[in-house]
Motif scaffolding. Sequence first.
Motif, PDB file in Angstrom:
ATOM      1  N   VAL A   1      13.660   3.932  -2.644  1.00  0.00           N
ATOM      2  CA  VAL A   1      13.490   2.648  -2.044  1.00  0.00           C
ATOM      3  C   VAL A   1      14.171   1.529  -2.638  1.00  0.00           C
ATOM      4  O   VAL A   1      14.841   0.676  -2.054  1.00  0.00           O
ATOM      5  CB  VAL A   1      11.939   2.473  -1.765  1.00  0.00           C
ATOM      6  N   ALA A   2      14.104   1.429  -3.865  1.00  0.00           N
ATOM      7  CA  ALA A   2      14.747   0.513  -4.547  1.00  0.00           C
ATOM      8  C   ALA A   2      16.379   0.458  -4.239  1.00  0.00           C
ATOM      9  O   ALA A   2      16.898  -0.677  -4.292  1.00  0.00           O
ATOM     10  CB  ALA A   2      14.435   0.659  -6.270  1.00  0.00           C
ATOM     11  N   THR A   3      16.907   1.510  -4.395  1.00  0.00           N
ATOM     12  CA  THR A   3      18.340   1.783  -4.210  1.00  0.00           C
ATOM     13  C   THR A   3      18.712   1.148  -2.841  1.00  0.00           C
ATOM     14  O   THR A   3      19.639   0.392  -2.656  1.00  0.00           O
ATOM     15  CB  THR A   3      18.897   3.136  -4.269  1.00  0.00           C
ATOM     16  N   TYR A   4      17.944   1.656  -1.945  1.00  0.00           N
ATOM     17  CA  TYR A   4      18.233   1.168  -0.434  1.00  0.00           C
ATOM     18  C   TYR A   4      18.055  -0.136  -0.203  1.00  0.00           C
ATOM     19  O   TYR A   4      18.963  -0.804   0.354  1.00  0.00           O
ATOM     20  CB  TYR A   4      17.225   2.097   0.504  1.00  0.00           C
TER      21      TYR A   4
ATOM     22  N   THR B   1       1.005  -1.208   0.095  1.00  0.00           N
ATOM     23  CA  THR B   1      -0.033  -0.244   0.172  1.00  0.00           C
ATOM     24  C   THR B   1       0.710   1.342   0.078  1.00  0.00           C
ATOM     25  O   THR B   1       0.711   2.091  -0.810  1.00  0.00           O
ATOM     26  CB  THR B   1      -0.923   0.205   1.050  1.00  0.00           C
ATOM     27  N   THR B   2       1.743   1.217   0.854  1.00  0.00           N
ATOM     28  CA  THR B   2       2.830   2.450   0.909  1.00  0.00           C
ATOM     29  C   THR B   2       3.407   2.636  -0.433  1.00  0.00           C
ATOM     30  O   THR B   2       3.688   3.738  -0.903  1.00  0.00           O
ATOM     31  CB  THR B   2       3.912   2.252   1.970  1.00  0.00           C
ATOM     32  N   LEU B   3       3.926   1.625  -1.061  1.00  0.00           N
ATOM     33  CA  LEU B   3       4.594   1.681  -2.227  1.00  0.00           C
ATOM     34  C   LEU B   3       3.720   2.258  -3.281  1.00  0.00           C
ATOM     35  O   LEU B   3       4.073   3.060  -4.159  1.00  0.00           O
ATOM     36  CB  LEU B   3       5.278   0.350  -2.648  1.00  0.00           C
ATOM     37  N   ASN B   4       2.545   1.730  -3.397  1.00  0.00           N
ATOM     38  CA  ASN B   4       1.677   2.143  -4.345  1.00  0.00           C
ATOM     39  C   ASN B   4       1.321   3.577  -4.140  1.00  0.00           C
ATOM     40  O   ASN B   4       0.657   4.347  -5.182  1.00  0.00           O
ATOM     41  CB  ASN B   4       0.353   1.210  -4.668  1.00  0.00           C
ATOM     42  N   GLU B   5       1.268   4.103  -3.033  1.00  0.00           N
ATOM     43  CA  GLU B   5       0.980   5.494  -3.101  1.00  0.00           C
ATOM     44  C   GLU B   5       2.205   6.458  -3.229  1.00  0.00           C
ATOM     45  O   GLU B   5       1.990   7.855  -2.932  1.00  0.00           O
ATOM     46  CB  GLU B   5       0.292   5.657  -1.433  1.00  0.00           C
ATOM     47  N   SER B   6       3.264   5.919  -3.326  1.00  0.00           N
ATOM     48  CA  SER B   6       4.627   6.462  -3.543  1.00  0.00           C
ATOM     49  C   SER B   6       4.869   7.247  -4.721  1.00  0.00           C
ATOM     50  O   SER B   6       4.421   6.851  -5.839  1.00  0.00           O
ATOM     51  CB  SER B   6       5.692   5.701  -2.904  1.00  0.00           C
ATOM     52  N   THR B   7       5.666   8.352  -4.690  1.00  0.00           N
ATOM     53  CA  THR B   7       6.109   8.942  -6.026  1.00  0.00           C
ATOM     54  C   THR B   7       7.175   8.254  -6.608  1.00  0.00           C
ATOM     55  O   THR B   7       7.978   7.312  -5.992  1.00  0.00           O
ATOM     56  CB  THR B   7       6.698  10.376  -5.685  1.00  0.00           C
ATOM     57  N   PRO B   8       7.406   8.337  -8.001  1.00  0.00           N
ATOM     58  CA  PRO B   8       8.459   7.387  -8.675  1.00  0.00           C
ATOM     59  C   PRO B   8       9.851   7.862  -8.036  1.00  0.00           C
ATOM     60  O   PRO B   8      10.671   7.078  -7.802  1.00  0.00           O
ATOM     61  CB  PRO B   8       8.604   8.099 -10.102  1.00  0.00           C
ATOM     62  N   GLU B   9      10.122   9.220  -7.419  1.00  0.00           N
ATOM     63  CA  GLU B   9      11.318   9.247  -7.041  1.00  0.00           C
ATOM     64  C   GLU B   9      11.449   8.528  -5.754  1.00  0.00           C
ATOM     65  O   GLU B   9      12.667   8.235  -5.401  1.00  0.00           O
ATOM     66  CB  GLU B   9      11.605  10.954  -6.910  1.00  0.00           C
ATOM     67  N   TYR B  10      10.370   8.666  -4.933  1.00  0.00           N
ATOM     68  CA  TYR B  10      10.429   7.892  -3.719  1.00  0.00           C
ATOM     69  C   TYR B  10      10.815   6.386  -3.892  1.00  0.00           C
ATOM     70  O   TYR B  10      11.624   5.885  -3.191  1.00  0.00           O
ATOM     71  CB  TYR B  10       9.089   8.053  -2.764  1.00  0.00           C
TER      72      TYR B  10
END
Length: 107
Positions: free
Chosen positions: A31-34, A18-27
């Motif tokens: 997250v992907a890098t981390y 849910t959090t990821l679906n509501e996130s911006t592409p930059e965010y």
Amino acid sequence: MSYEPPTPPANLPTEIVTTLNESTPEYLQDVATYAEELAEHKEREARLEEEADQDEVEERPDDLPDDVPAKATITIKEINDNRYYYWQWREGEKVTSKYKGPVNPDE
């Protein structure tokens, strides 16, 4: 033409999806890098721990600096599209790294 969003892994908690679906592409890129760096870190820690559990004594490599223990392994880290070698070893609960040099692109 309609594009469908990717299907999340079944084992991913609903709250995270849910959090990821509501996130911006930059965010999501952050997250992907981390997540990738964290996965590499955990894999490296597991490998270092496994190697520390092995009781065999290995010869000290000729290029190993005096302040790096013989049990150290070499890992590759990518920084700003450049690849570098690092010596890494465990000191108790902490993983320590020391810069070795750039990766030769011909390797």
